[in-house]
Design a protein around this motif. Structure first.
Motif, short mmCIF file in Angstrom:
data_model
loop_
_atom_site.label_atom_id
_atom_site.label_comp_id
_atom_site.label_asym_id
_atom_site.label_seq_id
_atom_site.Cartn_x
_atom_site.Cartn_y
_atom_site.Cartn_z
N LEU A 201 0.82 -1.21 0.00
CA LEU A 201 0.00 0.00 0.00
C LEU A 201 0.85 1.26 0.00
N LYS A 202 2.03 1.18 0.62
CA LYS A 202 2.94 2.33 0.57
C LYS A 202 3.43 2.57 -0.84
N LYS A 203 3.66 1.50 -1.58
CA LYS A 203 4.15 1.62 -2.95
C LYS A 203 3.03 1.97 -3.93
N LYS A 204 1.78 1.67 -3.55
CA LYS A 204 0.65 1.88 -4.46
C LYS A 204 -0.45 2.69 -3.76
N PRO A 205 -0.24 4.00 -3.60
CA PRO A 205 -1.22 4.82 -2.89
C PRO A 205 -2.58 4.85 -3.58
N ASP A 206 -2.62 4.63 -4.91
CA ASP A 206 -3.90 4.60 -5.61
C ASP A 206 -4.74 3.42 -5.15
N VAL A 207 -4.09 2.29 -4.86
CA VAL A 207 -4.81 1.13 -4.33
C VAL A 207 -5.29 1.42 -2.91
N LYS A 208 -4.43 2.04 -2.10
CA LYS A 208 -4.83 2.38 -0.73
C LYS A 208 -6.03 3.31 -0.73
N LYS A 209 -6.06 4.23 -1.69
CA LYS A 209 -7.19 5.16 -1.81
C LYS A 209 -8.48 4.39 -2.07
N ILE B 50 -9.17 1.22 -1.30
CA ILE B 50 -9.60 0.28 -0.25
C ILE B 50 -9.92 0.98 1.06
N THR B 51 -9.74 2.31 1.10
CA THR B 51 -10.01 3.08 2.33
C THR B 51 -11.34 3.81 2.19
N SER B 52 -12.23 3.59 3.14
CA SER B 52 -13.54 4.23 3.10
C SER B 52 -13.40 5.72 3.39
N ASP B 53 -14.48 6.47 3.14
CA ASP B 53 -14.45 7.91 3.39
C ASP B 53 -14.31 8.24 4.87
N GLU B 54 -14.62 7.29 5.72
CA GLU B 54 -14.42 7.50 7.16
C GLU B 54 -13.03 7.06 7.60
N GLY B 55 -12.18 6.72 6.61
CA GLY B 55 -10.78 6.40 6.90
C GLY B 55 -10.54 4.96 7.29
N ASN B 56 -11.52 4.09 7.10
CA ASN B 56 -11.38 2.70 7.52
C ASN B 56 -10.91 1.80 6.38
N ILE B 57 -9.92 0.97 6.66
CA ILE B 57 -9.65 -0.19 5.81
C ILE B 57 -10.39 -1.35 6.46
N TYR B 58 -11.27 -1.96 5.75
CA TYR B 58 -12.21 -2.92 6.34
C TYR B 58 -11.96 -4.35 5.90
N ALA B 59 -11.11 -4.56 4.87
CA ALA B 59 -10.89 -5.90 4.36
C ALA B 59 -9.50 -6.04 3.76
N PHE B 60 -8.94 -7.23 3.82
CA PHE B 60 -7.74 -7.56 3.08
C PHE B 60 -8.18 -7.77 1.63
N PRO B 61 -7.73 -6.91 0.70
CA PRO B 61 -8.39 -6.82 -0.60
C PRO B 61 -7.88 -7.80 -1.66
N THR B 62 -8.76 -8.07 -2.64
CA THR B 62 -8.36 -8.68 -3.89
C THR B 62 -7.94 -7.54 -4.82
N ILE B 63 -6.70 -7.56 -5.29
CA ILE B 63 -6.16 -6.46 -6.08
C ILE B 63 -5.84 -6.93 -7.49
N ALA B 64 -6.34 -6.22 -8.48
CA ALA B 64 -6.04 -6.51 -9.89
C ALA B 64 -5.42 -5.25 -10.48
N ASP B 65 -4.14 -5.06 -10.20
CA ASP B 65 -3.48 -3.78 -10.49
C ASP B 65 -2.75 -3.80 -11.83
N ASP B 66 -3.49 -4.05 -12.91
CA ASP B 66 -2.92 -4.01 -14.26
C ASP B 66 -4.08 -3.85 -15.23
N PRO B 67 -3.94 -2.97 -16.25
CA PRO B 67 -5.03 -2.76 -17.21
C PRO B 67 -5.50 -4.05 -17.89
N LYS B 68 -4.58 -5.01 -18.07
CA LYS B 68 -4.95 -6.26 -18.72
C LYS B 68 -5.93 -7.08 -17.88
N LEU B 69 -6.01 -6.75 -16.58
CA LEU B 69 -6.88 -7.49 -15.68
C LEU B 69 -8.24 -6.83 -15.52
#
Length: 544
Positions: free
Chosen positions: A158-166, A168-187
């Motif tokens: 998440l430190k390396k990918k702040p866009d992903v952290k954005k 997965i973080t709710s507007d109240e500042g909560n991270i609520y789940a360990f996420p499934t991440i598909a961080d590539d346009p091909k996905l």
């Protein structure tokens, strides 16, 4: 040199051991918090020193819905190769709880938590399950601090990918789940429109690009006996009720979606827009003329699969792996002329606007820890395994030497997956070993995904399905707990009414002249209040 006596020698040895142990702990701690990044194609895999076995829970319970490919092959995730291996690596015995397909987690979350044996972990799509409200009500726990302290792999990612952290973080500042991440346009593309290419070739037709092309093709499929059995038993377009809302299919030709979307900064709702009437009129005409399966309300994916393999279906809305790939491989021996093609989403006019569904890096899928879990720190460490280098390989590729081998240093699926001796489709053979093709707390590998969907037909489909406008699509939007309560009160009844009326319009039970009455009812039921909620959430997202 003076010889030490026994007592002084023992004291010296003890002192050395203490000093050495202190240095080891300090070094171990320092190394544990470092991140070693190893490139595998376009993915950065996080690798950190794994916790000791004692840092993982001895057991935990895990609630998750199996998808159709998994449930066709296994009864429980404990039968899956990767989870057998994960138990060996972590010492954690997992009791999986699998509810029936179609279970509404958001609606039944309180019931799950209040059950006789509530799970420690709930994996679901939290985008519709009101996670902030669930945290506030004490059903699941906020994970921010746990991730920082006990999940070094995810924390570093998440430190390396702040866009992903954005995302997965709710507007109240909560991270609520360990996420499934598909961080590539091909996905980003999994689903689209599929037609029988061999039927097109037999009838001298080109792949359809406009709504008019589609109508002409469907009429030809209905009338010209493309399966060659001398009967008029072809189903030009098979479409179950859920499919109408999966990819936007034909609605995108009218510049709308079947959900909420962004129109130049203004949030709109497709089924409330005036042009939705044109979309319904199209489906109504096709239904009346026998171009859509007349039993679309009662069929399911199993029935669709049977009709496709019986050489009766001309086109359908399907998935890249579990439909296009599966049927293509399955029918090679049974019907060598059988050929599918993923075609572009149609426009009204050549080159006209069309919207299609693509998947964002994170869409709400993830594993949350419930408030009843007794050892959340250890569970967080266990869930974090999927983001480590070792976990990345395990979750994406399964067991080395069985489901994959290293070829020139790159993981490559074996014939147990790609050419299964029991003739299982790739999408099903893979479920015997890994969660690739599903969702789980891990980051998808684009290399694995490309192998998983390596048929020429699949590669072409991905290219064609991406040929659309995606600017109107919304990212995952988070609502405050109060907004979630308001939304639930509005949308629960509204969606039931909307679904009922849509089918009545399509089937001709309700005349389309009553479309404005339908829109007035949506307004009365609170759709404009919901649009205001979504607008505020979208504006908060833009300010993050």
């Amino acid at each position: 040199m003076k010889r030490l006596d026994w007592k002084s020698g023992a004291a010296a040895i003890t002192l050395c051991m203490i000093v050495f142990l202190g240095l080891f702990i300090a070094l171990n701690k320092s190394f544990f918090n470092q991140t070693q990044t190893e490139g595998t194609g376009s993915h950065s895999i996080q690798s950190a020193l794994m916790p000791a076995l004692s840092d993982y829970p001895s057991s935990l319970s895990y609630w998750v819905i199996m998808n159709k490919e998994e449930s066709a092959i296994i009864k429980n995730y404990n039968e899956m190769g990767m989870y057998k291996q994960l138990e060996k690596l972590t010492g954690t015995k997992v009791q999986f709880q699998h509810p029936p397909s179609g279970f509404d987690t958001g609606f039944n979350l309180a019931m799950i938590i209040a059950s006789e044996h509530p799970p420690d972990v709930i994996e679901t799509n939290w985008s519709s399950a009101q996670p902030d409200k669930a945290i506030k009500e004490g059903k699941i726990i906020r994970l921010n601090e746990l991730i920082d302290q006990y999940a070094p792999n995810l924390s570093n990612l998440l430190k390396k990918k702040p866009d992903v952290k954005k995302l997965i973080t709710s507007d109240e500042g909560n991270i609520y789940a360990f996420p499934t991440i598909a961080d590539d346009p091909k996905l980003s593309i999994f689903n689209g429109l599929i037609v029988r290419k061999d039927w097109l070739d037999k009838l001298g037709l080109q792949p359809p690009k406009t709504i008019e092309d589609w109508e002409n093709m469907l009429i030809a499929f209905r009338d010209k006996d493309p399966n060659g059995n001398g009967k008029q038993d072809e189903i030009p377009l098979i479409y179950n009720k859920e499919s109408f809302f999966i990819s936007y299919a034909f609605a995108g030709a009218y510049g709308i979606t079947t959900d909420f979307y962004n129109d130049h900064g203004q949030i709109k709702y497709g089924p409330y827009e005036p042009r939705f009437k044109e979309y319904l009129a199209l489906l109504h005409r096709w239904y009346q003329e026998g171009l859509i399966d007349q039993n679309y309300l009662t069929i399911d994916e199993k029935i669709i699969g049977t009709k496709v393999t019986q050489d009766r279906v001309g086109s359908f809305d399907g998935w890249l792996a579990s439909d296009l790939g599966k049927y293509t491989r399955l029918m090679q021996a049974q019907n060598p002329r059988f050929q599918l093609k993923g075609v572009v989403f149609p426009s009204l006019q050549p080159g006209g606007e069309v919207i299609a569904k693509v998947q964002d890096k994170f869409i709400g899928l993830g594993a949350a820890i419930t408030s009843t879990a007794k050892n959340p720190e250890q569970i967080a460490a266990w869930l974090d395994y999927g983001y480590s280098k070792e976990g990345h390989m395990l979750f994406n590729f399964g067991i080395e030497g069985e489901s994959y081998t290293l070829v020139d240093g790159k993981p490559t699926f074996t014939d147990l997956v790609l050419n299964n001796p029991n003739r299982l489709p790739v999408s099903q053979a893979l479920t015997m070993y890994t969660r690739m093709g599903s969702s789980a707390p891990f980051e998808y590998s684009v290399e694995g995904y490309d192998q998983y969907n390596a048929l020429p037909e699949q590669m072409e489909a991905k290219t064609n399905w991406l040929k659309a406008d995606h600017k109107k699509l919304l990212p995952i939007l988070y609502l405050s707990a109060d907004e979630q309560i308001r939304e639930s009160a509005i949308m629960s009844d509204l969606l039931k009414y909307q679904d009922e009326m849509m089918n009545k319009f399509i089937m001709g039970i309700e005349p389309l002249d009553n479309f404005e009455t339908y829109r007035s009812m949506l307004k009365k039921m609170g759709i404009e209040d919901e649009l205001e909620i979504k607008q505020k959430a979208f504006e908060r997202y833009l300010k993050k």
